[in-house]
Design an enzyme around this catalytic site. Sequence first.
Site, PDB file in Angstrom:
ATOM      1  N   ASN A 151       0.803  -1.219   0.000  1.00 57.19           N
ATOM      2  CA  ASN A 151       0.000   0.000   0.000  1.00 57.19           C
ATOM      3  C   ASN A 151       0.839   1.274   0.000  1.00 57.19           C
ATOM      4  OD1 ASN A 151       0.271  -1.498   2.582  1.00 57.19           O
ATOM      5  ND2 ASN A 151      -0.367   0.446   3.492  1.00 57.19           N
ATOM      6  N   SER A 199     -10.894  -5.165  -0.329  1.00 59.35           N
ATOM      7  CA  SER A 199     -11.688  -4.176   0.390  1.00 59.35           C
ATOM      8  C   SER A 199     -12.418  -3.264  -0.591  1.00 59.35           C
ATOM      9  CB  SER A 199     -10.752  -3.337   1.270  1.00 59.35           C
ATOM     10  OG  SER A 199     -11.460  -2.248   1.821  1.00 59.35           O
ATOM     11  N   GLY A 200     -13.680  -2.982  -0.307  1.00 56.14           N
ATOM     12  CA  GLY A 200     -14.485  -2.146  -1.207  1.00 56.14           C
ATOM     13  C   GLY A 200     -13.969  -0.731  -1.361  1.00 56.14           C
ATOM     14  N   CYS A 325      -2.305   5.037   8.223  1.00 51.99           N
ATOM     15  CA  CYS A 325      -2.496   4.518   9.576  1.00 51.99           C
ATOM     16  C   CYS A 325      -1.398   4.983  10.518  1.00 51.99           C
ATOM     17  CB  CYS A 325      -2.513   2.998   9.552  1.00 51.99           C
ATOM     18  SG  CYS A 325      -3.585   2.353   8.286  1.00 51.99           S
TER      19      CYS A 325
END
Length: 395
Positions: A151, A199-200, A325
């Site tokens: 990511n 993940s949507g 995050c």
Amino acid sequence: MKTIYLDNNATTRVADEVIEAIKPFFTERYGNPSSMHFFGGSVAREIANARANMAELLGASPHEIVFTSGGTESDSTAILSALNTLPERREIVTTRVEHPAVLNLCKHLARFKGYTVKWISVDKSGMIDMEDVKRAINDKTAIVSAMWANNETGVIFPVVEIAEIAAGHGALMHTDAVQAVGKIPINLSKTNINFLSLSGHKLHAPKGIGALYIKKGTRFSPFMIGGHQESNRRGGTENVPGIVGLGEAARLAMNNFNEENTRVKKMRDRLQQGLLEKVSQARVNGRPESRLPNTLNIGFEFVEGEAILMRLDDKGICASSGSACTSGSLEPSHVLRAMGVPFTAVHGSIRFSLSRYNTEDEIEFVIEETPRIIETLRAMSPFNVDNFNTACIVQ
Ligand SMILES: *Cc1c(COP(=O)(O)O)cnc(C)c1O
């Protein structure tokens, strides 16, 4: 001021088509898919349709898809299922650069549940060494969890080959493909991958919906225990609007898959080239030849990422430093640290992540504004940068 959104690895805008597809399921079609009457039953058909679309995007069959609340739940479900179904195996193999959804679960399992976790390192381009993978996996390995694409850097791992090694030892293979789905071709039909998470909200569908692929024949132990939903694999009344939205997002991703991703890659490459050309002491983090088409992680030496972000923000440009995050804590990114990116560049690393909603004009604006910001910040910086004068791509 116009917003230029270049933080699509953190989350994406919901596609208009997805919103249109979802709407009726809040109003006229609010039935429970488990109900016996037509009002609910007709909703079950829409879920089946979404499942078929999702399966097609992955080269899977519909029964291999279980809808979940997102990437994090899918990751936990896969890893914990493997540990439950192979109780005599006490080892987990994963990498140092996983998303916190896998990383922190593995740390937890090591600390509190007595599992041995083997952490695969990456080189300075963010790539793993297959020899390390071969050495780590053995007959005590329950699960190998390696992300399909990172990511933060966009680096793509050879997960299909890793799955073969895992299968050779009777271990299960999980891949967190949250960042890969919709961006690079995926065909699970002939692989040894047992579990795949997605993940949507990284795919132009809403937040709070995701899916887990479970390969046919893989023994499975549910995470959410409750009703019979999802063929007894995930209890709880289905998030119908979310599922319908994810199905539509999968359908949209398949539309002009190559054209759209080529267009995004062209914009990303232009951004990379423009910034490297105009800013000295800049380096790309992540192996260029094995990278998602939408991601550019670039380190500007001798400047603070947070300061860059704030000034980009003043211009309406949304990007990210480290991962979403960890930002806020000012902790340097665990991914860039694992790559051995020098301290002076970790702090000045910015992630630009594009989507099909970006335009060439936006990219030109960013190429125009960013060098000025870096120049201003460097002029204020206590570090002396005069002795360094090369832009480089780390291989
Ligand atoms: C965003 C992300 C997740 C978490 O997905 P959620 O749906 O937000 O729980 C997991 N893995 C990766 C690689 C991600 O980028």
